[in-house]
Design a protein around this motif. Structure first.
Motif, PDB file in Angstrom:
ATOM      1  N   CYS A  63       0.770  -1.667  -0.093  1.00 50.08           N
ATOM      2  CA  CYS A  63      -0.185   0.041   0.311  1.00 50.08           C
ATOM      3  C   CYS A  63       0.714   1.479  -0.156  1.00 50.08           C
ATOM      4  N   LEU A  64       2.350   1.092   1.091  1.00 49.45           N
ATOM      5  CA  LEU A  64       2.850   2.247   0.700  1.00 49.45           C
ATOM      6  C   LEU A  64       3.398   2.673  -0.943  1.00 49.45           C
ATOM      7  N   MET A  65       3.653   1.578  -0.850  1.00 50.62           N
ATOM      8  CA  MET A  65       4.679   1.678  -2.657  1.00 50.62           C
ATOM      9  C   MET A  65       3.892   2.210  -3.292  1.00 50.62           C
ATOM     10  N   ARG A  66       2.065   1.581  -3.779  1.00 55.53           N
ATOM     11  CA  ARG A  66       0.837   2.247  -3.996  1.00 55.53           C
ATOM     12  C   ARG A  66       0.782   3.778  -4.018  1.00 55.53           C
ATOM     13  N   SER A  67       0.996   4.260  -3.056  1.00 56.69           N
ATOM     14  CA  SER A  67       0.772   5.672  -2.318  1.00 56.69           C
ATOM     15  C   SER A  67       2.383   6.837  -2.820  1.00 56.69           C
ATOM     16  N   ILE A  68       2.909   6.219  -3.296  1.00 56.29           N
ATOM     17  CA  ILE A  68       3.954   6.696  -3.771  1.00 56.29           C
ATOM     18  C   ILE A  68       4.019   6.637  -4.568  1.00 56.29           C
ATOM     19  N   PRO A  70       1.787   5.943  -7.781  1.00 54.28           N
ATOM     20  CA  PRO A  70       0.590   5.788  -7.924  1.00 54.28           C
ATOM     21  C   PRO A  70      -0.162   5.294  -9.641  1.00 54.28           C
ATOM     22  N   TYR A  71       1.112   5.794 -10.593  1.00 54.01           N
ATOM     23  CA  TYR A  71       0.303   5.484 -11.906  1.00 54.01           C
ATOM     24  C   TYR A  71       1.590   4.562 -12.422  1.00 54.01           C
ATOM     25  N   LYS A  72       2.412   4.043 -11.587  1.00 52.78           N
ATOM     26  CA  LYS A  72       3.592   3.241 -12.201  1.00 52.78           C
ATOM     27  C   LYS A  72       3.162   1.470 -12.273  1.00 52.78           C
ATOM     28  N   THR A  73       2.104   1.519 -12.916  1.00 52.01           N
ATOM     29  CA  THR A  73       0.732  -0.027 -13.564  1.00 52.01           C
ATOM     30  C   THR A  73       1.722  -0.953 -13.895  1.00 52.01           C
ATOM     31  N   GLU A  74       3.312  -0.862 -14.842  1.00 48.66           N
ATOM     32  CA  GLU A  74       3.986  -2.258 -14.824  1.00 48.66           C
ATOM     33  C   GLU A  74       4.631  -3.003 -13.698  1.00 48.66           C
ATOM     34  N   TYR A  75       5.147  -1.695 -12.289  1.00 48.01           N
ATOM     35  CA  TYR A  75       5.474  -1.592 -11.471  1.00 48.01           C
ATOM     36  C   TYR A  75       4.561  -2.233 -10.945  1.00 48.01           C
ATOM     37  N   TYR A  76       3.566  -1.862 -10.221  1.00 52.17           N
ATOM     38  CA  TYR A  76       2.569  -2.638  -9.566  1.00 52.17           C
ATOM     39  C   TYR A  76       2.175  -3.902 -10.440  1.00 52.17           C
ATOM     40  N   HIS A  77       2.090  -4.370 -11.452  1.00 52.14           N
ATOM     41  CA  HIS A  77       1.605  -5.574 -11.735  1.00 52.14           C
ATOM     42  C   HIS A  77       3.121  -6.467 -11.117  1.00 52.14           C
ATOM     43  N   TRP A  78       4.615  -6.286 -11.577  1.00 48.82           N
ATOM     44  CA  TRP A  78       5.371  -6.576 -11.644  1.00 48.82           C
ATOM     45  C   TRP A  78       5.380  -6.857 -10.005  1.00 48.82           C
ATOM     46  N   MET A  79       4.741  -6.327  -8.565  1.00 51.08           N
ATOM     47  CA  MET A  79       4.501  -5.753  -6.916  1.00 51.08           C
ATOM     48  C   MET A  79       3.543  -7.076  -7.291  1.00 51.08           C
ATOM     49  N   ILE A  80       2.339  -7.045  -7.490  1.00 48.80           N
ATOM     50  CA  ILE A  80       1.480  -8.260  -7.403  1.00 48.80           C
ATOM     51  C   ILE A  80       2.265 -10.003  -7.781  1.00 48.80           C
ATOM     52  N   ASP A  81       3.629 -10.106  -9.051  1.00 50.02           N
ATOM     53  CA  ASP A  81       3.471 -11.356  -9.383  1.00 50.02           C
ATOM     54  C   ASP A  81       4.859 -12.259  -8.246  1.00 50.02           C
ATOM     55  N   ALA A  82       5.007 -10.881  -7.737  1.00 48.14           N
ATOM     56  CA  ALA A  82       6.159 -11.185  -6.676  1.00 48.14           C
ATOM     57  C   ALA A  82       5.553 -11.071  -5.701  1.00 48.14           C
ATOM     58  N   LEU A  83       4.599 -11.357  -5.429  1.00 47.22           N
ATOM     59  CA  LEU A  83       3.962 -11.469  -3.674  1.00 47.22           C
ATOM     60  C   LEU A  83       4.127 -12.434  -3.074  1.00 47.22           C
ATOM     61  N   PRO A  84       3.676 -13.985  -3.853  1.00 50.01           N
ATOM     62  CA  PRO A  84       3.699 -14.995  -2.807  1.00 50.01           C
ATOM     63  C   PRO A  84       5.109 -15.232  -1.894  1.00 50.01           C
ATOM     64  N   VAL A  85       6.281 -14.616  -3.514  1.00 54.65           N
ATOM     65  CA  VAL A  85       7.788 -15.119  -3.073  1.00 54.65           C
ATOM     66  C   VAL A  85       8.116 -14.050  -2.087  1.00 54.65           C
ATOM     67  N   ARG A  86       7.877 -12.781  -1.646  1.00 57.98           N
ATOM     68  CA  ARG A  86       8.147 -11.820  -0.901  1.00 57.98           C
ATOM     69  C   ARG A  86       7.552 -12.497   0.219  1.00 57.98           C
ATOM     70  N   TYR A  87       6.233 -12.872   0.413  1.00 55.46           N
ATOM     71  CA  TYR A  87       5.628 -13.628   2.025  1.00 55.46           C
ATOM     72  C   TYR A  87       6.603 -14.634   2.025  1.00 55.46           C
ATOM     73  N   ILE A  88       7.151 -15.452   1.585  1.00 59.21           N
ATOM     74  CA  ILE A  88       8.313 -16.904   2.263  1.00 59.21           C
ATOM     75  C   ILE A  88       9.368 -16.480   2.848  1.00 59.21           C
ATOM     76  N   ILE A  89       9.936 -15.287   2.097  1.00 57.99           N
ATOM     77  CA  ILE A  89      11.407 -14.618   2.233  1.00 57.99           C
ATOM     78  C   ILE A  89      10.742 -14.412   3.675  1.00 57.99           C
ATOM     79  N   GLY A  90       9.499 -12.912   3.712  1.00 55.55           N
ATOM     80  CA  GLY A  90       9.123 -12.182   4.512  1.00 55.55           C
ATOM     81  C   GLY A  90       9.069 -13.313   5.587  1.00 55.55           C
TER      82      GLY A  90
END
Length: 323
Positions: A63-68, A70-90
């Motif tokens: 949410c913080l990155m989306r607020s910083i 807000p119009y980076k659609t390509e980054y937003y899709h990449w961030m969604i794809d990276a959520l499972p890996v990031r969650y496991i690592i975190g």
């Protein structure tokens, strides 16, 4: 310059935000588990806590990155794809920090428990040692007072002499009350005061031979260790006979041990000292065990009408003495 098709400025910001918040979450669980430790199900508590904290961390970071940006659609899709890996690592990092905190706390509790246990056992040993030492004094004192009472009418001068020697003996024992270790020379001086009293009681019937090698005289030993041994020798050597006896006491150094031998004659018909050594020797055996955790430091044997008591005293700075 782009990383994973993401602008470098965006990638650096993403890395700093997620890493910084992950560090904060790890610190939070570590500090929390340092002060709160559930008594039951602590590992289940850790897993649930780490799971919830990982979800909060990843949600807040996203949410913080989306607020910083807000119009980076390509980054937003990449961030969604990276959520499972990031969650496991975190989750692994947060759980690992929580586990580290739990293990560290348990080790600290074990160390504290062992310290309390050692302190309790040490206090119990010291109390028992004190009790054993205190039990010896009345036993000897009663005998001496009875002897003085018997001498007052028949031999008043000897009774007076015995009172003075008893006073010296008790004064010496009071001085040693708080001492855990004394030298062999000091112990032999204390023993000499005791023998002076006994020689007044028994007169010419009791004689002693005391010898010690020079290298043993400075060696350390618990105070008042020899008096009950010699008292036992007098008891079994003199009480049931009218003849004169000689008690031999010698001390030497061997294998880093202070060895002290007390020998007295006995009548095998009237006495069976190997079957009952009395309170004196049993108390010495117990004291040696409490001090050194060894059962082989007091030996007795009766051969050819001679009863021998051998005491072995490890030195306080000998690390092997407690094993």
């Amino acid at each position: 310059m782009k990383w994973f098709h993401i602008e470098s400025r965006l990638a650096w910001t993403d890395s700093l935000v997620h890493t910084g918040l992950l560090a904060g979450a790890s610190l939070l669980i570590s500090q929390n588990l340092a002060y709160y430790h559930p008594q039951k199900g602590k590992y289940l508590y850790l897993l649930v806590y780490a799971t919830i904290l990982s979800v909060i961390w990843l949600t807040f970071s996203t949410c913080l990155m989306r607020s910083i940006f807000p119009y980076k659609t390509e980054y937003y899709h990449w961030m969604i794809d990276a959520l499972p890996v990031r969650y496991i690592i975190g989750w692994l990092i947060i759980t690992g920090m929580g586990m580290k905190s739990l293990v560290w706390h348990e080790l600290g509790e074990q160390r504290a428990l062992m310290a309390r246990k050692d302190a309790t056992e040490r206090m119990a040993r010291e109390a028992e040692l004190f009790k054993l030492r205190q039990q010896l004094q009345p036993h000897f004192l009663f005998n001496s007072l009875n002897s003085i009472n018997a001498l007052i009418m028949l031999r008043p001068q000897q009774a007076r002499e015995m009172v003075l020697k008893l006073s010296d003996f008790l004064r010496g024992s009071i001085k040693r009350e708080d001492q855990q270790w004394i030298s062999l020379t000091e112990e032999l001086q204390y023993l000499e005061w005791y023998l002076d009293i006994e020689k007044v009681r028994f007169g010419h019937r009791l004689s002693t031979e005391v010898s010690s090698v020079v290298e043993a005289q400075a060696m350390q030993m618990p105070p008042m260790l020899l008096q009950p041994v010699v008292e036992n020798a007098i008891k079994y050597g003199l009480y049931d006979t009218t003849e004169a006896i000689t008690i031999t006491i010698r001390a030497w150094k061997e294998d880093e041990l202070l060895k002290i031998e007390v020998r007295n004659p006995f009548d095998p018909v009237l006495q069976q000292p190997h079957r009952g050594t009395g309170f004196g020797l049993s108390s010495i055996r117990r004291r040696l065990y409490l001090l050194f955790a060894r059962n082989d430091l007091l030996e007795t044997q009766a051969i050819d009408n001679i009863y021998t008591t051998l005491i072995k005293v490890p030195q306080p700075n000998d690390k092997s003495s407690n094993h």
